[in-house]
Design an enzyme around this catalytic site. Structure first.
Site, PDB file in Angstrom:
ATOM      1  N   CYS A 116      41.424  38.539  41.223  1.00  0.00           N
ATOM      2  CA  CYS A 116      40.953  39.449  40.165  1.00  0.00           C
ATOM      3  C   CYS A 116      41.417  39.038  38.768  1.00  0.00           C
ATOM      4  O   CYS A 116      40.966  39.616  37.775  1.00  0.00           O
ATOM      5  CB  CYS A 116      41.397  40.877  40.466  1.00  0.00           C
ATOM      6  SG  CYS A 116      40.603  41.579  41.925  1.00  0.00           S
ATOM      7  N   HIS A 256      41.424  45.340  33.893  1.00  0.00           N
ATOM      8  CA  HIS A 256      40.756  45.064  35.166  1.00  0.00           C
ATOM      9  C   HIS A 256      40.443  46.389  35.860  1.00  0.00           C
ATOM     10  O   HIS A 256      41.273  47.299  35.895  1.00  0.00           O
ATOM     11  CB  HIS A 256      41.658  44.184  36.038  1.00  0.00           C
ATOM     12  CG  HIS A 256      41.145  44.026  37.436  1.00  0.00           C
ATOM     13  ND1 HIS A 256      39.862  43.580  37.698  1.00  0.00           N
ATOM     14  CD2 HIS A 256      41.724  44.255  38.643  1.00  0.00           C
ATOM     15  CE1 HIS A 256      39.692  43.535  39.012  1.00  0.00           C
ATOM     16  NE2 HIS A 256      40.794  43.951  39.602  1.00  0.00           N
ATOM     17  N   ASN A 286      35.145  47.664  41.788  1.00  0.00           N
ATOM     18  CA  ASN A 286      35.909  46.458  41.454  1.00  0.00           C
ATOM     19  C   ASN A 286      35.042  45.238  41.721  1.00  0.00           C
ATOM     20  O   ASN A 286      34.807  44.872  42.864  1.00  0.00           O
ATOM     21  CB  ASN A 286      37.189  46.407  42.292  1.00  0.00           C
ATOM     22  CG  ASN A 286      38.059  45.202  41.976  1.00  0.00           C
ATOM     23  OD1 ASN A 286      37.667  44.319  41.232  1.00  0.00           O
ATOM     24  ND2 ASN A 286      39.248  45.156  42.551  1.00  0.00           N
TER      25      ASN A 286
END
Length: 331
Positions: A116, A256, A286
């Site tokens: 990520c 994020h 996500n």
């Protein structure tokens, strides 16, 4: 003359049409909308349903959106970097195919994988090439087809992830705008908490690994959450402190999109008001490498030249960090 910096001069984005809502997930696994929303902040996510299309399809779409809006000639792009945890195939770089398909025939290209944090780390790479003076136009794309590695009978992971792509063009700047500072970290302890067990060199694919569902993402949610909350908040506060930035000096936090509670904890640690926090987790979930550029894509019209942006991310491995960037243009 001011030092040459690397500024973002254009952005683009793409999300698939198919919407996987919490209500639909209720029919697939034992969960419910209230539980998902209260713990993650996610209401829906986008899923790429096109047959025989992978991460490159979305990366190309995001790059084409950027090219069409900015008018940049693809032949002038020097370097195409694709940040992804879900490449189209093993060995052959997804970035090479993307570059060819968008007409960046004079660019070299490769993939960058840091879970990520891939796009965040890619920002550092793109900026370094620009600041060196070696290249003038670097196209950074964050793209992931997370649905390709998710077990939709596992309620701990299938509620979290979605598919999407975002792109940013980096170019030289002599006005003091662009990337100002970065603090990037890794710790191998995280490898056991968020991973795919099979398909790599340690445990190659076999009939047994497929039967045991070892090609899907495994996540120890509690451990990942604990590390993410503390580390994302710490690096964001640190980047502000060492650049003498007060909460008033920061126009936007670009975090994020893993979990709304992690985002809130980071903003609270920085002292940044919620109105300054970019959020689209409720729409997309996500999207791993695509979360940061999709935020820029969604918020582009609200950004003003000179705005101070703090980027923050945390990913498997573990990988995490923060970047301070001054926005370089008005939409």
């Amino acid at each position: 003359m001011k030092k040459q910096t690397a500024a973002i001069t254009a952005v683009g984005g793409y999300v698939p049409d198919f919407v996987l809502s919490n209500k639909v997930l209720e029919t697939m696994v034992e969960t419910n909308d209230e539980w998902i929303t209260s713990r993650t902040g996610i209401k829906e996510r986008r899923i790429l349903k096109k047959e025989n299309e992978g991460t490159s399809y979305m990366a190309i779409k995001a790059a084409e959106d950027l090219i069409n809006k900015s008018g940049v000639d693809p032949k002038e792009i020097d370097f195409v970097l694709v940040a992804t945890a879900t490449p189209d195939v093993m060995v052959a770089a997804t970035a090479a195919y993307v570059a060819s398909e968008i007409g960046a025939v004079n660019a070299f290209s490769y993939d960058l994988q840091a879970a990520c944090s891939s796009f965040l780390f890619g920002m550092s790479t793109a900026a370094s090439y620009i600041e060196s003076g070696r290249y003038k136009k670097v196209l950074l794309i964050g793209a992931d087809k997370m649905s390709s590695i998710i077990d939709y009978t596992d309620r701990t992971t299938c509620i979290i992830f979605g598919d999407g792509a975002g792109a940013a063009l980096f170019e030289p700047n002599n006005e003091g705008l662009g990337l100002q500072d970065e603090y990037l970290r890794t710790d191998g302890i995280g490898r056991k908490f968020l991973k795919i067990d099979a398909g790599g060199s340690i445990l190659p694919a076999s009939e047994e690994t497929v039967k045991n569902k070892q090609h899907y993402v495994y996540q120890d949610g509690k451990s990942v959450f604990k590390f993410a909350v503390s580390n994302m908040a710490d690096v964001s506060a640190l980047i502000m402190e060492r650049n003498n930035l007060s909460k008033e000096d920061v126009q936007w936090l670009v975090p994020h999109q893993a979990n709304k509670r992690i985002i809130d904890a980071t903003a609270n640690r920085m002292g940044v008001d919620k109105e300054k926090v970019m959020i689209n987790i409720h729409k997309y979930g996500n999207t791993t490498s695509a979360t940061l550029p999709l935020l820029l894509f969604d918020y582009e019209k609200q950004l003003k030249k000179g705005d101070n942006l703090i980027f923050a991310a945390f990913g498997g491995g573990f990988t995490w960090g923060s970047i301070y960037l001054k926005w370089a243009y008005n939409s």
